[in-house]
Design a protein around this motif. Structure first.
Motif, PDB file in Angstrom:
ATOM      1  N   ASN A   1       0.871  -1.175   0.000  1.00  0.00           N
ATOM      2  CA  ASN A   1       0.000   0.000   0.000  1.00  0.00           C
ATOM      3  C   ASN A   1       0.907   1.224   0.000  1.00  0.00           C
ATOM      4  N   ILE A   2       0.738   2.087  -0.984  1.00  0.00           N
ATOM      5  CA  ILE A   2       1.612   3.247  -1.069  1.00  0.00           C
ATOM      6  C   ILE A   2       0.778   4.524  -1.077  1.00  0.00           C
ATOM      7  N   LYS A   3       1.364   5.594  -0.557  1.00  0.00           N
ATOM      8  CA  LYS A   3       0.756   6.912  -0.668  1.00  0.00           C
ATOM      9  C   LYS A   3       1.858   7.922  -0.924  1.00  0.00           C
ATOM     10  N   PHE A   4       1.469   9.080  -1.461  1.00  0.00           N
ATOM     11  CA  PHE A   4       2.436  10.087  -1.876  1.00  0.00           C
ATOM     12  C   PHE A   4       2.213  11.383  -1.105  1.00  0.00           C
ATOM     13  N   ARG A   5       3.317  12.083  -0.851  1.00  0.00           N
ATOM     14  CA  ARG A   5       3.269  13.392  -0.194  1.00  0.00           C
ATOM     15  C   ARG A   5       3.961  14.405  -1.099  1.00  0.00           C
ATOM     16  N   TYR A   6       3.199  15.395  -1.549  1.00  0.00           N
ATOM     17  CA  TYR A   6       3.723  16.460  -2.407  1.00  0.00           C
ATOM     18  C   TYR A   6       4.120  17.622  -1.500  1.00  0.00           C
ATOM     19  N   PHE A   7       5.384  17.986  -1.571  1.00  0.00           N
ATOM     20  CA  PHE A   7       6.021  18.832  -0.561  1.00  0.00           C
ATOM     21  C   PHE A   7       6.514  20.108  -1.228  1.00  0.00           C
ATOM     22  N   LYS A   8       6.050  21.283  -0.744  1.00  0.00           N
ATOM     23  CA  LYS A   8       6.567  22.560  -1.228  1.00  0.00           C
ATOM     24  C   LYS A   8       7.254  23.271  -0.071  1.00  0.00           C
ATOM     25  N   ARG A   9       8.495  23.726  -0.327  1.00  0.00           N
ATOM     26  CA  ARG A   9       9.289  24.411   0.690  1.00  0.00           C
ATOM     27  C   ARG A   9       9.860  25.695   0.121  1.00  0.00           C
ATOM     28  N   ALA A  10       9.738  26.794   0.877  1.00  0.00           N
ATOM     29  CA  ALA A  10      10.377  28.059   0.505  1.00  0.00           C
ATOM     30  C   ALA A  10      11.020  28.630   1.756  1.00  0.00           C
ATOM     31  N   LEU A  11      12.270  29.010   1.654  1.00  0.00           N
ATOM     32  CA  LEU A  11      12.979  29.589   2.798  1.00  0.00           C
ATOM     33  C   LEU A  11      12.818  31.107   2.775  1.00  0.00           C
ATOM     34  N   TYR A  12      13.671  31.790   2.018  1.00  0.00           N
ATOM     35  CA  TYR A  12      13.561  33.246   1.858  1.00  0.00           C
ATOM     36  C   TYR A  12      13.448  33.551   0.379  1.00  0.00           C
ATOM     37  N   GLN A  13      12.470  34.344   0.036  1.00  0.00           N
ATOM     38  CA  GLN A  13      12.259  34.681  -1.364  1.00  0.00           C
ATOM     39  C   GLN A  13      12.805  36.081  -1.621  1.00  0.00           C
ATOM     40  N   PHE A  14      13.901  36.156  -2.338  1.00  0.00           N
ATOM     41  CA  PHE A  14      14.546  37.446  -2.597  1.00  0.00           C
ATOM     42  C   PHE A  14      13.999  38.126  -3.844  1.00  0.00           C
ATOM     43  N   VAL A  15      13.363  37.358  -4.716  1.00  0.00           N
ATOM     44  CA  VAL A  15      12.705  37.925  -5.889  1.00  0.00           C
ATOM     45  C   VAL A  15      11.322  37.317  -5.979  1.00  0.00           C
ATOM     46  N   LYS A  16      10.425  38.004  -6.654  1.00  0.00           N
ATOM     47  CA  LYS A  16       9.058  37.514  -6.780  1.00  0.00           C
ATOM     48  C   LYS A  16       8.992  36.422  -7.850  1.00  0.00           C
ATOM     49  N   ILE A  17       8.823  35.197  -7.414  1.00  0.00           N
ATOM     50  CA  ILE A  17       8.822  34.061  -8.327  1.00  0.00           C
ATOM     51  C   ILE A  17       7.539  33.271  -8.123  1.00  0.00           C
ATOM     52  N   SER A  18       7.217  32.449  -9.106  1.00  0.00           N
ATOM     53  CA  SER A  18       5.918  31.792  -9.154  1.00  0.00           C
ATOM     54  C   SER A  18       5.823  30.562  -8.265  1.00  0.00           C
ATOM     55  N   PRO A  19       4.590  30.167  -7.936  1.00  0.00           N
ATOM     56  CA  PRO A  19       4.370  29.006  -7.083  1.00  0.00           C
ATOM     57  C   PRO A  19       4.531  27.686  -7.844  1.00  0.00           C
ATOM     58  N   LEU A  20       4.139  26.601  -7.156  1.00  0.00           N
ATOM     59  CA  LEU A  20       4.136  25.262  -7.738  1.00  0.00           C
ATOM     60  C   LEU A  20       2.698  24.866  -8.021  1.00  0.00           C
ATOM     61  N   PHE A  21       2.429  24.425  -9.240  1.00  0.00           N
ATOM     62  CA  PHE A  21       1.097  24.004  -9.657  1.00  0.00           C
ATOM     63  C   PHE A  21       1.152  22.544 -10.074  1.00  0.00           C
ATOM     64  N   ALA A  22       0.079  21.787  -9.826  1.00  0.00           N
ATOM     65  CA  ALA A  22       0.025  20.388 -10.251  1.00  0.00           C
ATOM     66  C   ALA A  22      -1.378  20.049 -10.719  1.00  0.00           C
ATOM     67  N   ASP A  23      -1.456  19.142 -11.688  1.00  0.00           N
ATOM     68  CA  ASP A  23      -2.736  18.718 -12.235  1.00  0.00           C
ATOM     69  C   ASP A  23      -2.565  17.308 -12.792  1.00  0.00           C
ATOM     70  N   ASN A  24      -3.694  16.647 -13.074  1.00  0.00           N
ATOM     71  CA  ASN A  24      -3.698  15.296 -13.655  1.00  0.00           C
ATOM     72  C   ASN A  24      -2.864  14.317 -12.829  1.00  0.00           C
ATOM     73  N   LEU A  25      -3.027  14.352 -11.512  1.00  0.00           N
ATOM     74  CA  LEU A  25      -2.294  13.431 -10.654  1.00  0.00           C
ATOM     75  C   LEU A  25      -2.928  12.048 -10.757  1.00  0.00           C
ATOM     76  N   LYS A  26      -2.127  11.064 -11.060  1.00  0.00           N
ATOM     77  CA  LYS A  26      -2.678   9.720 -11.268  1.00  0.00           C
ATOM     78  C   LYS A  26      -1.640   8.656 -10.943  1.00  0.00           C
ATOM     79  N   VAL A  27      -2.162   7.471 -10.637  1.00  0.00           N
ATOM     80  CA  VAL A  27      -1.332   6.276 -10.507  1.00  0.00           C
ATOM     81  C   VAL A  27      -1.820   5.278 -11.543  1.00  0.00           C
ATOM     82  N   MET A  28      -0.904   4.740 -12.336  1.00  0.00           N
ATOM     83  CA  MET A  28      -1.249   3.785 -13.396  1.00  0.00           C
ATOM     84  C   MET A  28      -0.734   2.412 -13.005  1.00  0.00           C
ATOM     85  N   LEU A  29      -1.623   1.417 -13.035  1.00  0.00           N
ATOM     86  CA  LEU A  29      -1.271   0.032 -12.723  1.00  0.00           C
ATOM     87  C   LEU A  29      -1.392  -0.816 -13.971  1.00  0.00           C
ATOM     88  N   TYR A  30      -0.409  -1.650 -14.223  1.00  0.00           N
ATOM     89  CA  TYR A  30      -0.425  -2.607 -15.323  1.00  0.00           C
ATOM     90  C   TYR A  30      -0.475  -3.993 -14.692  1.00  0.00           C
TER      91      TYR A  30
END
Length: 218
Positions: A188-217
């Protein structure tokens, strides 16, 4: 190798005794709530969000790869300092002898090597986690090497650093992220999507995700 009318290409077939493929794909298009079985944890209100991308955004992509909604960190602006947020998937059982893979699309542009995102896996219901090993080219952008105090230090991360010409182009497409999990068959497996930011010295974009899936054969 010409099944389905496409010459010289591998095609999926249920004929000739070939086993089936199962895909578990989660939609984020049902209101501003996580799908059933998903959860998130954050040290404060700087966290993953479900929703649409605002018109005229100057941070992040201008459209989701499918549907009208997805999940991201700060959908309407630049990500913030001292961000630490986790997005947890449900459990998936990978049958013994089955092949499997994790697949999703991401759009990310952080301070290269300092900040970023990563994915970890648990096989005991979330008691213990281990990062997906650095897999450059098909999954990670680079290995975190600058900040020895970062939880990502020495691990593979997504930060947009491999995008030619720079990652801050809002019209560039999402990237495919694929990682084989066949070695975890019988678990049995599960996933953890982890976003980390320490200090942001310039204005930069976030993290986006879509179509999250697990495929079994199977």
């Amino acid at each position: 190798m010409s099944y389905g009318g496409t010459p010289n290409q591998w095609q999926w077939t249920n004929l000739l005794g070939v086993d089936s493929m199962e895909v578990t794909n989660y939609s984020f298009d049902k209101g501003n709530q996580l799908p059933a079985g998903w959860s998130l944890i954050s040290i404060d209100q700087k966290q993953w969000e479900v929703g649409s991308i605002p018109n005229g955004t100057t941070y992040g992509p201008n459209v989701w790869p499918s549907g009208q909604q997805g999940v991201g960190t700060y959908l309407s602006g630049a990500y913030r300092n001292e961000m630490l947020t986790h997005l947890y998937s449900p459990d998936y059982f990978v049958p013994v002898g089955a092949s499997s893979r994790l697949s999703f699309k991401s759009w990310v542009c952080t301070e290269a090597n300092w900040d970023g995102g990563a994915v970890s896996i648990s096989t005991d219901g979330g008691l213990n986690w281990w990062y997906i090993p650095p897999t450059l080219g098909t999954f990670h952008d680079q290995i975190s090497t600058i900040n020895s105090n970062s939880p990502f230090y020495g691990e593979g991360i997504f930060d947009g650093s491999t995008v030619l010409g720079g990652c801050q182009n809002t019209s560039r497409p999402f990237e495919d992220r694929i990682f084989e999990t066949t070695n975890l068959s019988g678990e049995n497996i599960k996933f953890r999507y982890f976003k980390r930011a320490l200090y942001q010295f310039v204005k930069i974009s976030p993290l986006f995700a879509d179509n999250l899936k697990v495929m079994l054969y199977i």
